[in-house]
Motif scaffolding. Structure first.
Motif, short mmCIF file in Angstrom:
data_model
loop_
_atom_site.label_atom_id
_atom_site.label_comp_id
_atom_site.label_asym_id
_atom_site.label_seq_id
_atom_site.Cartn_x
_atom_site.Cartn_y
_atom_site.Cartn_z
N SER A 35 28.44 17.96 20.80
CA SER A 35 28.55 18.51 22.07
C SER A 35 30.06 18.40 22.69
O SER A 35 30.42 19.11 23.49
N GLY A 59 27.95 21.88 33.46
CA GLY A 59 26.63 22.73 33.09
C GLY A 59 26.10 22.67 31.90
O GLY A 59 26.41 21.77 30.98
N LEU A 60 25.14 23.64 31.62
CA LEU A 60 24.45 23.37 30.20
C LEU A 60 25.28 23.69 29.37
O LEU A 60 26.15 24.83 29.26
N TYR A 62 24.65 23.25 25.32
CA TYR A 62 23.94 24.26 24.63
C TYR A 62 22.83 23.61 24.67
O TYR A 62 22.21 22.66 24.66
N PRO A 63 21.62 24.65 24.24
CA PRO A 63 20.19 24.34 24.28
C PRO A 63 19.84 24.15 22.64
O PRO A 63 20.44 24.81 22.05
N TYR A 67 15.73 20.14 23.12
CA TYR A 67 16.60 19.68 24.09
C TYR A 67 17.65 20.48 24.90
O TYR A 67 18.04 21.48 24.16
N LYS A 68 17.97 19.85 26.03
CA LYS A 68 19.22 20.67 26.37
C LYS A 68 20.15 19.72 26.76
O LYS A 68 19.92 18.42 27.13
N TYR A 70 23.85 18.71 28.98
CA TYR A 70 24.58 19.07 30.08
C TYR A 70 25.65 18.28 29.84
O TYR A 70 25.64 16.86 29.36
N SER A 86 13.53 19.54 26.81
CA SER A 86 13.46 20.83 27.20
C SER A 86 12.01 21.37 28.15
O SER A 86 11.95 22.21 28.69
N ASP A 93 18.95 22.33 38.63
CA ASP A 93 20.71 22.19 38.46
C ASP A 93 21.15 21.29 39.45
O ASP A 93 21.55 20.36 39.16
N ILE A 96 20.54 17.78 38.23
CA ILE A 96 21.27 17.42 37.09
C ILE A 96 22.65 16.98 37.93
O ILE A 96 23.43 15.77 37.51
#
Lengths: 192, 175
Positions: A35, A59-60, A62-63, A67-68, A70, A86, A93, A96
Motif C-alpha cells: 500500500s 481514503g481507500l 485499494y480493495p 479487506y480494504k 485506508y 470487507s 468513511d 475511519i
C-alpha cells in the motif's frame, strides 16, 4: 474495527505494526508494504494537480477480496495505514476518519514524550492501548461460541431450572399444597 | 490578561497554554545552569554548551513540528513551511509573529524579529551584546527541529546587531 494498524516513518520503514493475532500476520505486513506505493502515488498525484492543498486523509487505497486498505499521511510524511474487514459494511468513511484522527493524536503524544527518540519503534503502552481499542477483539474460541438458537434453548433450560427452584420455594412457603401432581405442574404458568 | 492572550492563540482546541513567562524563566535558567558549571570554559567548552542548548531546541522543535500543524493541510512547498514557522510556531512559542521574512529564492531565508521576547528583558541597545548568542542557541535548534519534522534539512544560525532585534538565518541543505 480494524484488522491491522501500521505507522510508517517518512523513510518508509515501519514504526509500529500490529494485526489481529489469529490471522497470518505476514499477509498483513505484505499488504501494508504494497500500500506504500499507492500512498506515494496519491501524494505525488495531488501535488501535480493544481489543488490548493492536499488533505491529510487519503481514503481507500485499494480493495482486495477480503479487506480494504485506508491511508492517511501527516505533515511530517508519517503514514498511517489501516486494514479493515470487507465484510464489515457498517463502517463508514466518518468512522475511519475519526479513527485516523485518534491515531494522529496518539502519535503526536508519542512524539512529545521525551523518552522517545524520533525514528525508533513505538513502544508506548498508551499507544498500544489506543490501538487495541480500535482493533477487532480476538475471536471467541469455538467451544463457547453461542448461536441464537442455542441461546434460546439454554435460556429455556435456565428459566426452567430457576422456575422449578422458585416453584419449590413457593410450595414451601404456602406449605398447604405439598408436592402434588406430575412434575410438569410445578413449571410456572405463562402469563398470557 | 496575559494568560488569556496566550490561551487564545492555542485556543483552536480550547486548550489554555500556561503563561509565557514560565518558558522565559525556564530558558534563562537553562542557559545560566550550563554556564554556571564553568564560567569561563574557553572556546571549546563554550561550543559544547551551545550545541547542548541547540540539541535541546532541536528535540523540542521536532515535537512541535508534529503537534502544531494539526488540521492544516499539507504544505505544498518550502516557502509554505517557512511561513508556517514565522506565523504559527512563533505565535505559539512567543505569542507574536515574526516581523519579517526575506529569501533569496535559492534556499536561504532570513527571519527577522525586532523585539525577540527572550532578549527583550536584557537590554535595549548594545549592552550585553557578547552574551546574546547564548540566548539564541535554543531557538535556533527549535527552528531546525521543526523544519526537520516537516522534511526539510537545514542549518540555522542567529545574529544580533542590537538587542532586542535579532536575525535567524535558515539555509536549506539540499543533498
Amino acid at each position: 474495527m480494524a484488522v491491522c494498524v501500521a505507522v510508517i516513518a517518512k523513510e518508509n520503514y515501519p514504526l509500529y505494526i500490529r494485526s489481529v493475532p489469529t490471522e497470518n500476520e505476514l499477509k498483513f505486513h505484505y499488504m501494508v508494504h504494497t500500500s506504500l506505493d499507492v500512498v506515494d502515488e496519491k501524494i505525488s498525484a495531488m501535488g501535480k494537480a493544481l489543488v490548493d492543498q492536499r488533505e491529510l486523509y487519503l481514503g481507500l487505497l485499494y480493495p482486495t477480496e477480503d479487506y480494504k486498505v485506508y491511508g492517511y499521511v501527516t505533515n511530517s510524511k508519517v503514514k498511517f495505514v489501516m486494514v479493515v474487514d470487507s465484510s464489515n459494511t457498517a463502517l463508514r468513511d466518518n468512522e475511519i476518519r475519526s479513527m485516523f484522527r485518534k491515531l494522529h493524536n496518539s502519535y503526536t503524544d508519542v512524539m512529545c514524550n521525551p523518552f522517545y527518540n524520533p525514528g525508533d519503534r513505538i513502544q508506548s503502552r498508551a499507544f498500544d492501548g489506543m490501538v487495541t481499542s480500535m482493533m477487532i477483539q480476538a475471536r471467541q474460541p469455538r467451544g463457547s461460541c453461542v448461536s441464537w438458537l442455542s441461546l434460546g434453548i439454554a435460556e429455556k433450560v435456565w428459566v426452567g431450572a430457576l422456575a422449578t427452584h422458585m416453584g419449590c420455594l413457593g410450595l414451601k412457603s404456602t406449605g398447604k399444597e405439598g408436592l402434588k401432581g406430575p412434575l410438569s405442574s410445578q413449571w410456572p404458568r405463562r402469563r398470557d | 490578561m496575559r494568560t488569556r492572550g496566550a490561551g487564545r492563540l492555542l485556543g483552536r482546541e480550547g486548550r489554555r497554554m500556561a503563561d509565557a513567562v514560565l518558558f522565559e524563566f525556564l530558558h534563562t535558567e537553562m542557559v545560566a545552569e550550563l554556564w554556571a558549571q564553568d564560567p569561563d570554559p574557553g572556546p571549546g567548552g563554550q561550543k559544547m554548551s551551545l550545541s547542548v542548548l541547540e540539541g535541546m531546541g532541536f528535540r523540542v522543535g521536532q515535537a512541535l513540528g508534529e503537534r502544531l500543524p494539526r488540521e492544516t493541510l499539507a504544505f505544498r512547498e518550502e516557502l509554505d513551511a517557512l511561513k508556517f514557522l514565522c506565523k504559527d510556531v512563533w505565535a505559539a512559542v512567543f505569542q507574536k509573529q515574526m516581523d519579517s521574512l526575506r529569501t533569496n529564492h535559492q534556499g536561504t531565508y532570513v527571519l527577522q524579529d525586532h523585539s525577540f521576547p527572550l532578549l527583550i528583558r536584557m537590554a535595549s541597545g548594545l549592552q550585553y551584546l557578547e552574551e546574546a548568542p547564548k540566548f539564541l542557541a535554543f531557538t535556533c535548534g527549535l527552528l531546525r527541529g521543526t523544519l526537520s519534522t516537516l522534511g526539510i534539512k537545514s542549518l540555522v544560525t542567529a545574529s544580533v546587531a542590537a538587542l532586542p532585534s535579532c536575525k535567524f538565518q535558515v539555509v536549506i541543505q539540499r543533498s
